[in-house]
Design an enzyme around this catalytic site. Structure first.
Site, PDB file in Angstrom:
ATOM      1  N   GLU A  47       0.875  -1.164   0.000  1.00 32.78           N
ATOM      2  CA  GLU A  47       0.000   0.000   0.000  1.00 32.78           C
ATOM      3  C   GLU A  47       0.916   1.219   0.000  1.00 32.78           C
ATOM      4  OE1 GLU A  47      -2.773   0.244   3.271  1.00 32.78           O
ATOM      5  OE2 GLU A  47      -3.423   2.227   2.606  1.00 32.78           O
ATOM      6  N   ARG A 272       4.849 -12.704   9.944  1.00 31.71           N
ATOM      7  CA  ARG A 272       5.544 -11.482   9.591  1.00 31.71           C
ATOM      8  C   ARG A 272       6.870 -11.413  10.343  1.00 31.71           C
ATOM      9  NH1 ARG A 272       3.582  -6.113   9.848  1.00 31.71           N
ATOM     10  NH2 ARG A 272       1.754  -6.703   8.719  1.00 31.71           N
ATOM     11  N   LYS A 282       4.105   1.039   9.728  1.00 32.77           N
ATOM     12  CA  LYS A 282       4.285   2.254   8.935  1.00 32.77           C
ATOM     13  C   LYS A 282       3.679   3.463   9.641  1.00 32.77           C
ATOM     14  CE  LYS A 282       2.895   0.249   5.072  1.00 32.77           C
ATOM     15  NZ  LYS A 282       2.444   0.042   3.686  1.00 32.77           N
TER      16      LYS A 282
HETATM   17  P1  ATP Z   1       1.685  -1.707   8.088  1.00 35.95           P
HETATM   18  O1  ATP Z   1       0.837  -2.574   8.951  1.00 35.95           O
HETATM   19  O2  ATP Z   1       2.936  -1.225   8.745  1.00 35.95           O
HETATM   20  O3  ATP Z   1       0.934  -0.617   7.406  1.00 35.95           O
HETATM   21  P2  ATP Z   1       1.314  -3.446   5.925  1.00 35.95           P
HETATM   22  O4  ATP Z   1       1.476  -4.872   6.109  1.00 35.95           O
HETATM   23  O5  ATP Z   1      -0.082  -2.947   5.912  1.00 35.95           O
HETATM   24  O6  ATP Z   1       2.198  -2.659   6.947  1.00 35.95           O
HETATM   25  P3  ATP Z   1       1.601  -3.294   3.114  1.00 35.95           P
HETATM   26  O7  ATP Z   1       2.088  -2.191   2.263  1.00 35.95           O
HETATM   27  O8  ATP Z   1       0.187  -3.682   3.014  1.00 35.95           O
HETATM   28  O9  ATP Z   1       1.986  -2.930   4.600  1.00 35.95           O
HETATM   29  O10 ATP Z   1       2.524  -4.570   2.912  1.00 35.95           O
HETATM   30  C1  ATP Z   1       2.810  -5.109   1.649  1.00 35.95           C
HETATM   31  C2  ATP Z   1       3.146  -6.554   1.806  1.00 35.95           C
HETATM   32  O11 ATP Z   1       4.238  -6.726   2.691  1.00 35.95           O
HETATM   33  C3  ATP Z   1       1.984  -7.326   2.374  1.00 35.95           C
HETATM   34  O12 ATP Z   1       1.813  -8.502   1.615  1.00 35.95           O
HETATM   35  C4  ATP Z   1       2.391  -7.625   3.782  1.00 35.95           C
HETATM   36  O13 ATP Z   1       1.863  -8.845   4.211  1.00 35.95           O
HETATM   37  C5  ATP Z   1       3.917  -7.668   3.682  1.00 35.95           C
HETATM   38  N1  ATP Z   1       4.516  -7.297   4.952  1.00 35.95           N
HETATM   39  C6  ATP Z   1       4.332  -6.152   5.632  1.00 35.95           C
HETATM   40  N2  ATP Z   1       5.009  -6.169   6.799  1.00 35.95           N
HETATM   41  C7  ATP Z   1       5.654  -7.358   6.855  1.00 35.95           C
HETATM   42  C8  ATP Z   1       6.517  -7.987   7.811  1.00 35.95           C
HETATM   43  N3  ATP Z   1       6.861  -7.375   8.954  1.00 35.95           N
HETATM   44  N4  ATP Z   1       6.987  -9.224   7.528  1.00 35.95           N
HETATM   45  C9  ATP Z   1       6.653  -9.823   6.375  1.00 35.95           C
HETATM   46  N5  ATP Z   1       5.850  -9.301   5.449  1.00 35.95           N
HETATM   47  C10 ATP Z   1       5.346  -8.074   5.668  1.00 35.95           C
HETATM   48 MG    MG Z   2      -1.484  -3.724   4.513  1.00 41.24          MG
END
Ligand code: ATP
Ligand code: MG
Length: 574
Positions: A47, A272, A282
């Site tokens: 995102e 994760r 984020k």
């Molecule tokens: P946040 O919760 O910090 O906003 P997010 O998971 O919503 O992070 P996205 O941009 O949606 O952020 O993440 C893109 C991809 O990266 C998704 O498929 C998510 O599952 C993966 N991802 C995000 N954080 C992690 C992590 N700590 N370990 C492994 N994969 C991750």
């Molecule tokens: Mg997300």
């Protein structure tokens, strides 16, 4: 100093065969063997509401890695369904970071917003089937109707409105006839479901917000749950890899593709990555940036890829770290020292050795001829014979590190002290004969003599010295600023806070120490932004890409030399 250029990244380095297969590889191999899929298709779906962090790197390495390993493809898809938090700056940084990490999506750059029209048609299809309805309840009322984990929810009074009425209202929602938040489209599933995600989840909302790609074309936007699985379906993703928190959403995603009647991707959840002494949210990272507690997303202390790049972490060490921790089904926290271990291991092979004095103490060699300069040979990298050698100038006045002199040396201290002889790295043996103090009682200068017979580091008479120290020639050295970094947070899990405090109360006040007036050897005049070197005996350092100039060089400490992780492993093995 061409050898100082940082090695470029290589895709598809051979997988470390010592890493055992993980469960996702097993699933993919089964699907290929059974003929379920001829080729696999994965995607990385960020995102664009922030910069990528090391957790995303794990997902990138996994998605692009699986595609590469099994001869498939991996898409880059921006999940841009929330116009309020998303920006072009983030899209650009995400692309830069993925490329830097060494992966290529070729022409497969997609956006959920490209599918807005198709998603709208899918929604209409659901309404026509009686599987979705327009609800006039407010957001608060919907929440009240939702129930809890122990109590079932209550059905909305609008749930059974005629299909024609919902179709008409949904069309008019799109046409902009209703106020923001006044109506939503909901799936009609089961208000008594044990899974809260199935209690008639909201699929569309009214929101007048400018979108970074579609501008003002839309005033209704699909919710993440409506967009994500359908986007995977449109792209015919075979293996939709996501983190564990989406496990409970899977029944909803399966329900949606089934009811809409489209290609069903298979979602597989993995744990994760959590890293000690830092945070991966984020939202929280943005808070640190907005509150000025760090210098932007690429502050070298941040767990972002741009921060790590600026700090001097190599892409290869991050890829190896991600491979090394493998993929699991249960959440856990990885010690940040393991990541630093991979960085050190990589830099040990590629970083040229140089001499840099962080806390300069003047040394005058009393018996060295005034005005004389010698060029001494210094080895660039003992780990890499091809790296060759260079010349370092030696003269009557040098700088050594303040910590390498002790007026009253404790036991086992083998460096300089009154009357003590040490070896200067690549140079001569010197003996401290006197020292000078200022009015404050601080030692400001050492007076030494050298033994001309010991050039190159050994004495013809076979006498030995216990200590070898680094140095630079005062007249030839460059002044530099050096920034030492420590963990951003002083506790392993900054997410855990007590008594109404927040995560920021755990910020490490000593996470950055700036040393001005350091002295580094003149060969570094040619170092460019991003170049990494080892200051012998001190650590790995990287030329800062933002603040460094040839006149005023700035070095970031990447990692210290001491590998705590290797020590822990040794202890465990022994
Ligand atoms: P946040 O919760 O910090 O906003 P997010 O998971 O919503 O992070 P996205 O941009 O949606 O952020 O993440 C893109 C991809 O990266 C998704 O498929 C998510 O599952 C993966 N991802 C995000 N954080 C992690 C992590 N700590 N370990 C492994 N994969 C991750
Ligand atoms: Mg997300």
């Amino acid at each position: 100093m061409a050898a100082h250029r940082r090695a470029t990244t290589h895709m598809n380095e051979p997988n470390d065969s010592s890493t055992p297969k993980h469960f996702i590889q097993a699933i993919i191999e089964e699907d290929l063997a059974s003929g379920k899929h001829e080729r696999i298709v994965t995607r990385f779906p960020p995102e664009p509401n922030g910069y990528l962090h090391i957790g995303h790197a794990k997902s990138i390495c996994l998605n692009f890695g699986m595609a590469a390993q099994y001869g498939g493809t991996c898409n880059l898809r921006f999940d841009d369904t929330n116009p309020i938090k998303e920006e072009q700056e983030y899209v650009d940084s995400i692309k830069e970071d993925i490329r830097w990490l060494g992966f290529d999506w070729e022409d497969r750059e997609f956006y959920a917003s490209d599918y807005f029209e198709t998603l709208y048609e899918y929604a209409v299809r659901l309404i026509e089937k009686g599987k979705a309805y327009v609800d006039d309840l407010s957001a608060d009322e919907i929440r009240e109707h939702r129930g809890t984990l122990t109590e079932p929810g209550r059905e909305s009074p609008y749930r059974d409105r005629p299909v024609e009425e919902s179709l008409d209202l949904f069309r008019r929602m799109r046409a902009g006839e209703f106020a923001d938040g006044s109506r939503v489209l909901r799936a009609k599933i089961d208000m008594a479901s044990g899974n809260l995600n199935l209690r008639d989840p909201v699929l569309y909302r009214i929101l007048r917000a400018h979108h970074h790609r579609t501008g003002d074309d839309w005033c209704i936007y699909p919710m993440y749950d409506m967009a994500h699985g359908q986007s995977d379906s449109i792209e015919r993703i075979t293996h939709s890899l996501c983190t564990l928190e989406f496990e409970d959403h899977r029944p909803l995603y399966d329900w949606l593709v089934e009811e809409i009647g489209i290609y069903p991707p298979r979602q597989i959840e993995f744990a994760r990555l959590n890293l000690s002494h830092t945070i991966m949210s984020k939202r929280k990272l943005l808070e640190l940036v907005n509150d000025g507690l760090v210098d932007g997303w690429d502050d070298p202390r941040m767990p972002t890829l741009s921060g790590m790049r600026r700090r001097g972490f190599t892409a290869r060490s991050i890829r190896r770290f991600c491979d090394g921790i493998s993929v699991a089904k249960a959440n856990s926290t990885v010690d940040i020292q393991l990541l630093e271990h991979y960085v050190r291991e990589d830099l040990n092979k590629i970083a040229p050795r140089v001499m840099g004095v962080l806390r300069p103490l003047r040394v005058v060699i009393e018996n060295y001829p005034e005005g004389q300069v010698e060029e001494l040979d210094a080895i660039n990298n003992p780990e890499n014979p091809d790296a060759g050698s260079r010349k370092v100038p030696f003269s009557r006045v040098l700088y050594v590190d303040r910590n390498d002199f002790h007026e009253d040396p404790p036991k086992k201290y083998f460096r300089l002290a009154p009357g003590r002889e040490v070896r200067l790295r690549y140079g001569y043996f010197i003996t401290c004969v006197d020292f000078v103090k200022n009015d404050a009682g601080e030692v400001v200068e050492l007076r030494c003599t050298y033994d001309p017979e010991t050039r190159g580091g050994s004495a013809p008479d076979g006498r030995r010295v216990r200590g070898t120290i680094h140095w630079v020639s005062a007249e030839h050295a460059l002044a530099a600023e050096v920034r030492l970094y420590d963990h951003l947070f002083s506790v392993a899990d900054p997410g855990v806070v007590e008594g109404g405090a927040d995560f920021k109360s755990h910020l490490n006040p000593d996470s950055r120490t700036v040393l001005a007036g350091c002295r580094v050897e003149p060969s570094l005049a040619e170092a460019r932004a991003g170049d990494c070197v080892q200051f012998e005996r001190v650590g790995y350092f990287c030329v800062d890409s933002k603040d460094s100039t040839p006149q005023d060089p700035v070095f970031n400490r990447v990692v210290s030399l001491r590998d705590t992780w290797a020590k822990i492993q040794k202890k465990q093995a022994g």
